[in-house]
Design a protein around this motif. Structure first.
Motif, PDB file in Angstrom:
ATOM      1  N   CYS A 180       5.648 -13.506  25.192  1.00 15.47           N
ATOM      2  CA  CYS A 180       6.151 -12.230  24.681  1.00 15.47           C
ATOM      3  C   CYS A 180       5.657 -11.856  23.290  1.00 15.47           C
ATOM      4  CB  CYS A 180       7.671 -12.246  24.704  1.00 15.47           C
ATOM      5  SG  CYS A 180       8.339 -13.452  23.572  1.00 15.47           S
ATOM      6  N   ARG A 181       4.788 -12.646  22.702  1.00 12.13           N
ATOM      7  CA  ARG A 181       4.198 -12.302  21.388  1.00 12.13           C
ATOM      8  C   ARG A 181       5.276 -12.012  20.338  1.00 12.13           C
ATOM      9  NH1 ARG A 181      -1.260 -10.465  22.452  1.00 12.13           N
ATOM     10  NH2 ARG A 181      -1.178  -8.682  21.091  1.00 12.13           N
ATOM     11  N   PHE A 182       5.937 -13.087  19.889  1.00 14.00           N
ATOM     12  CA  PHE A 182       6.999 -12.961  18.884  1.00 14.00           C
ATOM     13  C   PHE A 182       6.463 -12.432  17.557  1.00 14.00           C
ATOM     14  CE2 PHE A 182       9.268 -16.345  21.386  1.00 14.00           C
ATOM     15  CZ  PHE A 182      10.378 -15.580  21.677  1.00 14.00           C
ATOM     16  N   ASN A 183       7.360 -11.781  16.787  1.00 13.41           N
ATOM     17  CA  ASN A 183       6.959 -11.286  15.460  1.00 13.41           C
ATOM     18  C   ASN A 183       7.011 -12.417  14.424  1.00 13.41           C
ATOM     19  OD1 ASN A 183       9.637 -11.584  14.606  1.00 13.41           O
ATOM     20  ND2 ASN A 183      10.168  -9.451  15.030  1.00 13.41           N
ATOM     21  N   GLU A 184       6.542 -12.104  13.220  1.00 15.68           N
ATOM     22  CA  GLU A 184       6.454 -13.083  12.123  1.00 15.68           C
ATOM     23  C   GLU A 184       7.817 -13.692  11.785  1.00 15.68           C
ATOM     24  OE1 GLU A 184       3.674 -13.565   9.613  1.00 15.68           O
ATOM     25  OE2 GLU A 184       2.571 -13.114  11.462  1.00 15.68           O
TER      26      GLU A 184
END
Ligand code: MG
Length: 401
Positions: free
Chosen positions: A338-342
């Motif tokens: 899911c391409r997590f944020n920083e």
């Protein structure tokens, strides 16, 4: 024999670093500094899971031997007599993953080693390309391919699509409206376009999200066969599993299913009948690593692969559990990512990373992931009334989301 390490406390951490409300279980042990983390995320009903853990599971677990994972999974599941269901399964999962984490830390090994060791160095992943038009979807697929992704899920206008014009009766109820027949037409055109633009090599996936009438899902699976999807996801709702037989009779489109499953009675007939090709269970929703390991091993004997559910409403700890299973399972197919944020990476040190289309673990003992509780507390989980699950067809009739 040395004295067992026991469960001293069970804590529940609620946080919301991105869109989803995450539930993390922390098991504190009698050994100073030794604890384990598990994912219990049922984002839409997080208060209910919190109560199940804090008020019911915690008193049951305190004082127990941390080494008895299988025993605590089995007895924990029937302790309430009424078993299964998303609330209880997620609560049990929080315990189960935390105990695997603890066992790995005690052994000085990553969890995949405890499962039987690696079959692969990293998990192949897919991510989601969406777009308002078929051209936009194709552009996004090319962008993913440029980043090294070899598998991409394609949707146009989200689940169910966005119809340009819908004819409603007067005085309709609020809701997330979509047109099932329009969605079928547009999606087939979009998939044809993307296949033509992106070429034959990239593996394309598509999720019906159970939004069609069963006979239309059979027709969709048949019509999309020519575009060689890697898999077609959730063509049918768990309530309609008898229809899978009909899909098999008309085409060889590979089928993925299972994110809503919470009871072995739901997946056993599909595996035994060889009616699906990929298991899509949400690991916390089925009770954790212990049942996932069992079902993966069983599916392997039937030629069925895994593609565990991996959206933003799985915590990074749940994603780490997915990855340890992927590294071990001989029949890992692909992993949703899911391409997590920083902020998520900062809050959950050790969150797995994607490089060139593969998801890599770190080699720390246990699940290899931690939580910064002070940072998590700055982003409290907030109650909400979900909009996207209030789905309706153009005439206003309620349908499954
Ligand atoms: Mg899905």
């Amino acid at each position: 024999m040395s004295k067992p390490v026991t469960i001293k406390d069970v804590q529940t951490i609620l946080t919301q670093p991105a869109g989803s409300r995450l539930i993390v279980v922390k098991i504190i042990t009698s050994e100073p500094g030794l604890y384990g983390l598990g994912c219990a995320t049922f984002t839409q009903r997080f208060h209910a899971v919190y109560a199940a853990i804090h008020e019911h599971l915690r008193p049951f677990l305190i004082g127990r031997d941390v080494d008895r994972i299988e025993d605590l999974f089995q007895t924990g599941m029937v302790h309430s007599y009424w078993r299964n269901g998303p609330v209880l399964n997620n609560a049990i999962s929080g315990m189960d993953m935390a105990l695997w984490d603890i066992k790995g830390k005690r052994a000085g090994m990553p969890v995949y080693q405890l499962l039987g060791g690696k079959c692969r160095e990293a998990a192949p992943v897919y991510s989601h390309a969406d777009g308002a038009t078929k051209e936009e979807v194709a552009d996004n697929v090319r962008r993913f391919m440029g980043e090294g992704y070899r598998y991409v899920r394609i949707q146009q206008g989200g689940y169910g699509g966005k119809a340009t014009a819908m004819q409603h009766p007067e005085g309709i109820q609020p809701g997330a409206y979509f047109d099932q027949r329009d969605y079928v037409r547009r999606s087939l055109q979009m998939i044809e376009h993307v296949r033509k633009e992106a070429g034959p090599e990239v593996e394309l996936l598509h999720d019906i999200h159970e939004r069609l009438r069963p006979i239309d899902a059979v027709g969709f699976a048949k019509d999309v066969e020519q575009f060689k999807l890697f898999f077609l996801e959730d063509p049918l709702a768990p309530e309609d599993i008898e229809w899978f037989r009909h899909i098999r009779q008309v085409c060889a489109t590979p089928i993925a299913m299972g994110e809503l499953f919470n009871n072995p009675g739901e997946w056993l007939p599909l595996i035994e009948g060889r009616l699906i090709d990929f298991l899509r269970m949400h690991i916390s929703q089925m009770g954790g690593i212990t049942p996932a390991r069992n079902v993966a091993a069983m599916a392997n004997m039937y030629g069925i692969r895994t593609a565990w559910h991996g959206p933003g409403d799985v915590s990074p700890i749940g994603h780490a559990a997915n990855l340890h299973l992927d590294l071990w399972a001989p029949n890992c197919g692909v992993q949703e990512w899911c391409r997590f944020n920083e902020l998520v990476y900062e809050m959950f040190p050790g969150t797995p990373e994607v490089r060139n289309g593969y998801l890599y673990p770190n080699e720390k003992p246990g699940l290899g992931i931690d939580i910064d509780e002070k940072l998590a507390a700055k982003y409290p989980a907030e109650s909400t009334i979900e909009e996207w699950t209030q789905t309706r067809t153009p005439d206003g009739g309620p349908v499954r989301p």
